[in-house]
Design an enzyme around this catalytic site. Structure first.
Site, mmCIF file in Angstrom:
data_model
loop_
_atom_site.group_PDB
_atom_site.id
_atom_site.type_symbol
_atom_site.label_atom_id
_atom_site.label_comp_id
_atom_site.label_asym_id
_atom_site.label_seq_id
_atom_site.Cartn_x
_atom_site.Cartn_y
_atom_site.Cartn_z
ATOM 1 N N LEU A 1 0.737 -1.006 -0.143
ATOM 2 C CA LEU A 1 -0.023 -0.136 0.048
ATOM 3 C C LEU A 1 0.833 1.227 0.001
ATOM 4 O O LEU A 1 0.195 2.383 -0.028
ATOM 5 C CB LEU A 1 -0.931 -0.120 1.363
ATOM 6 N N ARG A 2 2.220 0.859 0.000
ATOM 7 C CA ARG A 2 3.003 2.197 0.011
ATOM 8 C C ARG A 2 3.026 3.045 -1.270
ATOM 9 O O ARG A 2 2.836 4.226 -1.020
ATOM 10 C CB ARG A 2 4.519 1.792 0.304
ATOM 11 N N GLY A 3 2.490 2.412 -2.285
ATOM 12 C CA GLY A 3 2.318 3.012 -3.392
ATOM 13 C C GLY A 3 1.193 4.189 -3.402
ATOM 14 O O GLY A 3 1.555 5.454 -3.659
#
Lengths: 555, 339
Positions: B270-272
């Site tokens: 989910l860092r994107g």
């Protein structure tokens, strides 16, 4: 201007330029074997107004950046700091520059960028595969190859007083079109780095200062281009240069005023001419080989020897110096100091604590080894099974034995039907590999591209873990299943070719073993794309196989 | 004095990425990959001059803002706070683990017989930037160490009889030349934004680069004077954006856009999404908008996502064009008036 310079006068000119503006030029990349020419040139470095300091590729961070002078500190019992080489203006002479590790290259590069030092990188000109790290080569304006200097041509550099030239240097003006000319010429030679035209400009300035002009002349520019551009050229300018020059002003609307561009055309051609006359003779051969070699060899930093995935096997500690890279072995240091305590206390009465001398210091050592991984991609398709899957299995077992003896890791990929399957992820278990191999069924199409892709994935993962992968492909080469699983012979061959290119870009050494009854031309082509040796199984007895494999792996 | 940031010709994407991390350090750093001699290192070093100063306790080895945050091993006597430039610490390639994490102060141990901790580069980089040139050549064990510290925000040293911990929150800035080696995916993921730089192909631009560099080399003071005003204006804009970004509104639609884009591209984790959103917010603030809109996401998506894609060896087009393809498939090929 007179014609191009012969190698030795050119070397002397470079030396004089360096004496005028060492820091502005960054320095000199000198490729020379030990010879009178080299000795004369290095002796000539004395003309630089900077102190010349010799460094070697193994130099430690302590010497470069300064730090505690342990010897003095221990002797005097107080802190004694040592100044780092990079923080004093100096001309650094890097011997054996081709062995320069990337970390040193980066630090020297930073020093050059900060304009605190000039560098003379001395390359022995030994092996083809070793060269000055590109990060440094890009930052040095001048390049000399002394191998073409005949012994009779070598003369001693004339002692000369450069003070006047140095004083004139800041006042030298550059005519406005000169910068554009230099940029155009660099572009025509395919020089991407913007440091090159800047270096050429600095060289032209120094030439003008040497010649006693207040403005850079066309001759200065020509000489500067001749000295700075040739070894960086990546393309030969297109022969229909005049046509291009005519169309260019139309297509580019207004980077420069129209009139100026046209005016500048003629000097540009002259500059280009000057660079071309000095192009190295082997340029074309180097260009052809260059791309493959660059991608295949990779950086020395990511090479097999240094990049251990573990911290390495501890070795006995040794007497050494703390240079910032090594770690002290406290126990061993104390042990070696212990027997002398009584004696030393008597020598220096009144000093409390342990008496430790620099000679007592022991540093830890590790042997870092990178594990090798051998990836087998075995064709188990119908055609191969008919022919000689059993023999292929036998060949793999020979290779497995080899791998086992060298404690390599092994991975096994089988491909048949529509996909390739990773039967065995990287392992060291020989038994397991043999069992899986024996149980390998045959039949179906030949998804060669999928096999190469699977091998590529495994190889990339292995690299990430610090292993050094190599690939052995056993197939009969009739690719008939495309990557998406459809039976399309043309698409399959296309996909296989593209995958092979991707593999080659990764620079993984590979080996193709042809298991067909008759050697396949298509497979030879594939091997060529992979840059891999291709051997046919009929001739592949155990010895030949293992010898080829060894060569493929070590190459 | 370093080369002024505003005087860098072209390379707009790289400059924008750096400005955005200066606005919101939580975006998590920039990775600059590209050819030699394209101004990578110049830009990073120039960035230091652009960053607003920080306030720290005088003499604190980890640049703490408050006396109570100072680690006890540092034995800080003074309570005075001083203003200082944001630290930009260089991590040289051949660095030893001891110098990164800090270690037993051998000088003091051997010469005075005291056990003391000598802080390393991570301590110095706290609340600032850690710059790694040629990051792709960094040795593996240093990479592991950086990953660990970047994740926890804390540096723990347990060795040679020391037990020390101190905060280490920094923005990673890396540069490198992809031809010389690849970066491990875990480390790639740690960089918020990534940009690819190439030598300008436009002759006019190249000439301008050389002209400015030459002017800088020949008369530094005059050059800095000319460009100092622009740098100051940019610094002001960054400070204003820092304030504005807190008050910025994020409509539901934008969140949706971010998520949809990341799903379409199949980026891991989910860092994107988070980075994409943060960077889009910073961009909106920088451009003086009050709301994050699709056009911000569109502009920022390539640099926020291109290094998070699964590598596809057959897609020779590269990840930038994959992001752009996904963008035009999802949001339409051209920017609409509504954006």
């Amino acid at each position: 201007m007179t014609g191009p310079l012969a190698p030795w006068p050119r070397a002397l000119l470079a030396l004089r330029l360096l004496a005028v503006d060492p820091v502005g030029l960054g320095g000199l990349w000198l490729r020379a074997r030990p010879s009178p020419a080299r000795d004369a040139l290095l002796a000539g470095l004395g003309a630089l107004h900077l102190p010349v300091r010799r460094i070697h590729p193994g130099i430690g961070a302590g010497e470069l950046h300064g730090g505690l002078d342990l010897t003095a500190a221990l002797a005097e019992g107080r802190m004694v700091r040592r100044e780092g080489l990079l923080y004093r203006p100096a001309a650094l002479l890097l011997a054996m520059a081709e062995r320069c590790p990337p970390s040193l290259a980066v630090q020297l590069g930073q020093a050059l960028d900060a304009r605190s030092a000039a560098l003379v990188a001395l390359e022995g000109g030994g092996g083809e595969d070793e060269a000055l790290p590109p990060a440094l080569a890009d930052r040095l304006a001048l390049f000399l190859d002394l191998s073409e200097v005949p012994l009779s041509a070598v003369t001693e550099p004339v002692a000369e007083d450069f003070t006047a030239a140095r004083a004139r240097l800041p006042k030298v003006r550059v005519p406005a079109p000169a910068i554009a000319d230099l940029a155009h010429t660099a572009a025509a030679l395919g020089i991407a780095s913007l440091r090159a035209p800047l270096h050429a400009l600095a060289a032209a300035r120094a030439l003008a200062a040497l010649g006693g002009h207040d403005e850079v002349t066309q001759d200065d520019l020509q000489r500067a281009v001749e000295l700075v551009y040739p070894h960086r050229a990546t393309v030969l300018p297109a022969p229909e240069e005049p046509d291009q020059a005519e169309t260019e002003p139309e297509s580019q609307q207004d980077p420069a005023p129209q009139g100026q561009t046209e005016q500048a055309e003629i000097p540009q051609d002259v500059l280009l001419e000057a660079a071309l006359t000095a192009l190295p003779r082997d340029l074309l051969a180097r260009l052809a080989a260059g791309h493959a070699a660059r991608s295949a060899s990779g950086a020395p930093g990511s090479g097999a020897g240094r990049r251990g995935n573990r911290r390495g096997r501890p070795l006995p500690s040794r007497p050494g110096r703390l240079d910032g890279r090594s770690r002290i072995d406290l126990v061993a240091t104390l042990t070696s100091a212990a027997p002398w305590q009584a004696m030393r206390r008597a020598q220096v009465p009144g000093k409390p604590g342990l008496h430790i001398r620099p000679g007592d210091i022991r540093v830890k050592r590790y042997q870092e080894t990178s594990d090798r991984l051998l990836i087998f991609a075995v064709d188990a398709s119908g055609s191969a099974a008919m022919a000689r899957l059993a023999e292929a299995k036998g060949a793999v077992e020979i290779l497995l034995g080899e791998a086992y003896a060298r404690r390599d890791h092994v991975a096994l990929i089988a491909f048949r039907g529509e996909t390739a399957e990773l039967l065995l992820p990287p392992t060291r278990s020989l038994v397991q590999t043999k069992r899986r191999l024996a149980a390998l069924p045959g039949g179906g199409g030949t998804p060669l591209a999928a096999a190469l892709k699977a091998a590529l994935d495994v190889a990339q993962q292995a690299r990430g873990k610090g292993m050094t992968p190599s690939i052995a492909l056993l197939t009969d080469g009739r690719a008939n299943i495309a990557l998406d699983g459809t039976a399309n012979r043309a698409q399959a061959a296309e996909d296989a070719t593209r995958m092979a290119r991707a593999l080659r870009r990764l620079g993984t050494p590979s080996l193709v073993i042809d298991t067909a009854r008759r050697p396949q031309d298509s497979l030879k082509d594939l091997a060529r794309i992979l840059d891999a040796p291709c051997i046919a199984l009929p001739r592949a007895d155990a010895r030949a196989l293992s010898a080829t494999l060894g060569a493929a792996l070590d190459g | 004095m370093t080369f002024p940031f505003s005087a860098i010709v072209g390379q707009d994407e790289m400059k924008l990425a750096m400005v955005l991390t200066a606005i919101d350090p939580a975006i998590g750093g920039v990775l600059v990959f590209g050819d030699r001699g394209t101004g990578k290192s110049t830009a990073v070093r120039a960035l230091a001059g652009l960053l607003p100063p920080i306030t720290q306790v005088e003499g604190c080895p980890v640049n703490s803002a408050d006396v109570k945050d100072c680690p006890d091993w540092a034995e800080i006597g003074s309570k005075r706070t001083v203003k200082r430039p944001t630290p930009v610490v260089d991590l040289p390639l051949g660095v030893s683990e001891d110098r990164v994490t800090g270690a037993l102060d051998i000088e003091r141990a051997l010469t005075r017989g005291e056990k003391a901790f000598q802080p390393g580069l991570l301590a110095r980089a706290n609340r600032g930037y850690l710059y790694i040139d040629e990051v792709n050549l960094l040795e593996d064990h240093i990479v592991d160490l950086l990953l660990d510290v970047a994740q926890s925000g804390e540096n723990v040293v347990e060795r040679e009889g020391l037990s020390i911990r101190h905060p280490a929150r920094f923005v990673l800035v890396g540069s490198g030349n992809p031809e010389e080696g690849e970066l491990r995916p875990q480390l790639l993921d740690r960089f918020g934004l990534s940009v690819e730089v190439a030598s300008p192909t436009d002759i006019g631009q190249r000439v301008e680069v050389i002209r400015r560099r030459d002017a800088y080399e020949s008369d530094r003071a005059a050059f800095l004077k000319t460009w100092g005003a622009e740098d100051a204006a940019l610094r002001k804009r960054i400070l204003a954006a820092r304030k504005a970004v807190k008050a910025l509104e994020t409509p539901e639609q934008t969140l949706h856009d971010c998520a949809e884009l990341c799903v379409a591209l199949g980026s891991d984790g989910l860092r994107g999404e988070l980075t994409l959103l943060k960077a889009a917010r910073a961009l909106a603030a920088f451009e003086g908008d009050t709301e994050v809109a699709r056009r911000h996401v569109r502009k920022i998506a390539p640099m926020a996502l291109r290094h998070r894609l699964r590598r596809d060896p057959l897609d020779e087009a590269g990840s930038s064009s994959r992001v752009n393809r996904a963008l035009s498939e999802l949001f339409g090929a051209f920017q609409t008036a509504a954006e």
